[in-house]
Write an enzyme that holds these catalytic residues in place. Sequence first.
Site: not given
Length: 371
Positions: A11, A13, A59, A79, A183, A187
């Site tokens: 949901a 971008f 979640d 994503l 971060y 990733k």
Amino acid sequence: MAESVLITGGAGFIGSHLADELLAAGHRVRALDSLVAQVHGGAGRPGYLNGEVDLHVGDVRDETAVRRALVGIDAVVHLAARVGVGQSMYAIAEYAGANTTGTGVLLEALLDRPVEKLVVASSMSIYGEGSYLRAEDRIPCVALERTPGQLERGEWDPRGPAGERLLPVPTSEEKQAALASIYALTKYDQERMCLLFGSAYDVPTVALRFFNVYGPRQALSNPYTGVLAIFASRLLNGRRPLVFEDGRQRRDFVNVADVVRAVRLALDQPRADGQAVNVGSGQSVSVCGIGEKLAAVLGSDIQPEVTGKLRVGDIRHCFADISRARELLGYEPQVGLEEGMAELAQWLEGQVAADRFDAASAELGARGLTR
């Protein structure tokens, strides 16, 4: 071709644009999204999300929600992630939980509900500094991590091991990871976990390393989102975008339409299976330059303010070598920066953005993460 695709973070971008792309290609699409308030503002289903998307609110760390979302699914595009270098340096448990643990929960669920394809969103942040050549002879050279003393003196450009001057060049997938933020670390976790899982269980898996993605539907009120969205939020509120360092750091800005096309290509054909692949524009622009371009397309005379401050976890230059994407995916960027910025400006008309950058910047400063 997988018929039913689950998009975690679907949901958001990129996820919502991907849903549009996959629906147009004849897929059925389900989205699993926790609708994080920082991104979605506490609202329910986003109005921009295609009505044909089967949205499951939950979640990715919730095993029950994940297993329910996987029922009847042929392929997964992962994503779901907390995004933002600065915030990751103090919301450490949240980033490790959402990104690393969440990926682990998804992969364990896939053991019992195998799929035909798994595509995971990785990030250019895992490279740390991009690739460089020695200025004097154009020979490849590793950039040393910039020291606090160097940065405090305003010596922004990294040097080689012997103090050599360096020239930034496009970064290929061969460059070794250099994880400069929490971060980036999470990733890399997502990328490696999915590729290891795919190899161990014979699930065709591709990791797509996204560079700086921009376009309509970015969360303008999220002060930790992409730089273009942050700049847009400032400009819409009549404020100057604030730029760290000297503003000459270079990035690769890739339109979301090109990114979701790359994902569809990775889903539909096997040549990139088992690999990590850059997804960028193949071009670079300075951060100050992108701020000036955005102001111009918005018809604003407000120019970026170069602060000379540094932010822990930032790198100097990184932009994509997209040769592997061209070879393995048949990927070719189709949206030039001028066209993409004009589209973004058109979308921004009428948008309302709560400019929370100052509060976020104060939070980083209070923790010693900006200097």
